[in-house]
Design a protein around this motif. Structure first.
Motif, short mmCIF file in Angstrom:
data_model
loop_
_atom_site.label_atom_id
_atom_site.label_comp_id
_atom_site.label_asym_id
_atom_site.label_seq_id
_atom_site.Cartn_x
_atom_site.Cartn_y
_atom_site.Cartn_z
N THR A 1 0.85 -1.19 0.00
CA THR A 1 0.00 0.00 0.00
C THR A 1 0.88 1.23 0.00
O THR A 1 1.81 1.33 0.81
N TYR A 2 0.63 2.14 -0.94
CA TYR A 2 1.33 3.42 -0.95
C TYR A 2 0.41 4.49 -0.40
O TYR A 2 -0.80 4.44 -0.60
N GLN A 3 1.04 5.45 0.27
CA GLN A 3 0.31 6.63 0.74
C GLN A 3 0.17 7.58 -0.45
O GLN A 3 1.17 8.14 -0.90
N ASP B 1 -4.95 6.00 0.76
CA ASP B 1 -4.10 4.84 0.53
C ASP B 1 -4.35 4.25 -0.85
O ASP B 1 -5.49 4.23 -1.32
N LEU B 2 -3.27 3.82 -1.47
CA LEU B 2 -3.38 3.18 -2.78
C LEU B 2 -2.78 1.78 -2.64
O LEU B 2 -1.57 1.63 -2.46
N THR B 3 -3.64 0.76 -2.68
CA THR B 3 -3.14 -0.61 -2.54
C THR B 3 -2.86 -1.16 -3.93
O THR B 3 -3.78 -1.35 -4.72
N VAL B 4 -1.58 -1.38 -4.24
CA VAL B 4 -1.19 -1.77 -5.60
C VAL B 4 -0.90 -3.26 -5.72
O VAL B 4 -0.81 -3.79 -6.82
N LEU B 5 -0.78 -3.95 -4.57
CA LEU B 5 -0.70 -5.42 -4.58
C LEU B 5 -1.60 -5.93 -3.48
O LEU B 5 -1.58 -5.40 -2.36
N GLY C 1 0.32 -9.00 -17.19
CA GLY C 1 -0.82 -8.19 -16.75
C GLY C 1 -0.70 -6.81 -17.35
O GLY C 1 0.38 -6.41 -17.77
N PRO C 2 -1.80 -6.07 -17.34
CA PRO C 2 -1.77 -4.73 -17.94
C PRO C 2 -0.84 -3.79 -17.20
O PRO C 2 -0.46 -4.05 -16.06
N SER C 3 -0.48 -2.71 -17.88
CA SER C 3 0.35 -1.68 -17.27
C SER C 3 -0.32 -1.17 -16.00
O SER C 3 -1.53 -0.96 -15.97
N GLY C 4 0.45 -1.04 -14.94
CA GLY C 4 -0.09 -0.54 -13.67
C GLY C 4 -0.69 -1.62 -12.80
O GLY C 4 -1.23 -1.33 -11.73
N SER C 5 -0.59 -2.91 -13.22
CA SER C 5 -1.23 -3.98 -12.45
C SER C 5 -0.38 -4.45 -11.26
O SER C 5 -0.83 -5.31 -10.50
N GLY C 6 0.84 -3.91 -11.13
CA GLY C 6 1.65 -4.24 -9.96
C GLY C 6 2.83 -5.18 -10.24
O GLY C 6 3.47 -5.65 -9.30
N LYS C 7 3.14 -5.42 -11.51
CA LYS C 7 4.18 -6.39 -11.86
C LYS C 7 5.55 -5.98 -11.33
O LYS C 7 6.25 -6.79 -10.71
N THR C 8 5.94 -4.73 -11.60
CA THR C 8 7.26 -4.27 -11.15
C THR C 8 7.33 -4.22 -9.63
O THR C 8 8.34 -4.60 -9.02
N THR C 9 6.23 -3.81 -9.01
CA THR C 9 6.17 -3.78 -7.54
C THR C 9 6.38 -5.19 -6.98
O THR C 9 7.17 -5.39 -6.05
N LEU C 10 5.69 -6.17 -7.55
CA LEU C 10 5.80 -7.56 -7.09
C LEU C 10 7.24 -8.07 -7.26
O LEU C 10 7.80 -8.69 -6.36
#
Ligand code: ADP
Ligand code: MG
Length: 238
Positions: free
Chosen positions: A15-17, A23-27, A44-53
């Motif tokens: 979750t990012y602030q 709050d923005l929960t990206v995963l 997954g589409p752009s912005g779906s959390g791949k790089t974060t994961l």
């Protein structure tokens, strides 16, 4: 966790602030386990959390909740220094934008991981030379990143990722910035080296043909796993 599991992710949430205190929960509660030597594509589409994961799996970042075990070590709760040690021991990472050091030559860039361990020396240099030869840059070892094309820089980044003989290699969109032929050569190198060195492979890609060469495809949407597919052995190459 079984001894054979190289990467074990349980209920990972990030979750990012966001601006305005929201709050923005990206995963969202991502769980999977990967055996040593296996290959996994994250799509997954752009912005779906791949790089974060990928960053959380590699210990580049810390989850908000959930656990990551990498090569038998629980890395989620470790300090930045301790995570850096685990990364240096076990992990190779090829960033989407290469992240080469502009003031270092190709050879010096490939040497960075061993220099960080204080193990740079003639033997390490010979290994770096050999790896650059393996990625087709044997004649370009003293060139600086600015003197290399995007595809060549990507290959230097791949050689650097293999310098530590990683147990697990993470690649973020390894063909995203490359043209067709160069992308094809990069894919052959990744799977070739992966097979040769028996590394575990986790890659993020938009390219479904590339994803299908892995043993397994994890699909993300809006930060959650929407499918987790095992592919038939005939489809993949390692
Ligand atoms: P992908 O790699 O699938 O395109 P990312 O993992 O890069 O997706 O990003 C997932 C979401 O997280 C995006 O909405 C992105 O804007 C957001 N995000 C990534 N990093 C941060 C950050 N440091 N702060 C706030 N939001 C972020
Ligand atoms: Mg990304």
């Amino acid at each position: 966790m079984s001894v054979q599991s190289m990467l074990n992710v349980q209920r990972l949430t990030k979750t990012y602030q966001a601006a305005g205190g929201r709050d923005l929960t990206v995963l969202k509660e991502v769980s999977f386990s990967l055996a040593a030597g296996a290959s996994l594509a994250i799509v997954g589409p752009s912005g779906s959390g791949k790089t974060t994961l990928l960053g959380l799996c590699a210990g580049l970042d810390q989850p908000t909740t959930g656990t990551v075990e990498l090569a038998g070590e629980s890395i989620g709760a470790l300090s930045e220094d301790a995570r850096a040690r685990v990364r240096n021991l076990h992990v190779g990472f090829v960033f989407q934008n290469f992240q080469l050091v502009p003031t270092l030559t190709a050879l010096e860039n490939v040497m960075v991981p061993v220099e960080l361990r204080g193990q740079g020396g003639a033997e390490a240099e010979a290994e770096a030379q050999r790896l650059l030869g393996r990625v087709g840059l044997g004649e370009r070892t003293d060139h600086y990143p600015v003197q290399l094309s995007g595809g060549e820089q990507q290959r230097v980044a791949l050689a650097r990722a293999f310098m530590n003989r990683p147990k697990i290699l993470f690649c973020d969109e390894p063909t995203g910035n490359l043209d067709g032929d160069t992308a094809h050569a990069m894919v052959e190198l990744i799977f070739g080296l992966n097979h040769e060195k028996q590394t575990t492979l986790v890659l993020v890609t938009h390219d479904l043909d590339l994803a299908r060469r892995c043993q397994r495809i994890l699909r993300l949407k809006g930060g959650a796993v929407v499918s987790d597919e095992e592919l038939a052995p005939a489809n993949h190459t390692n």
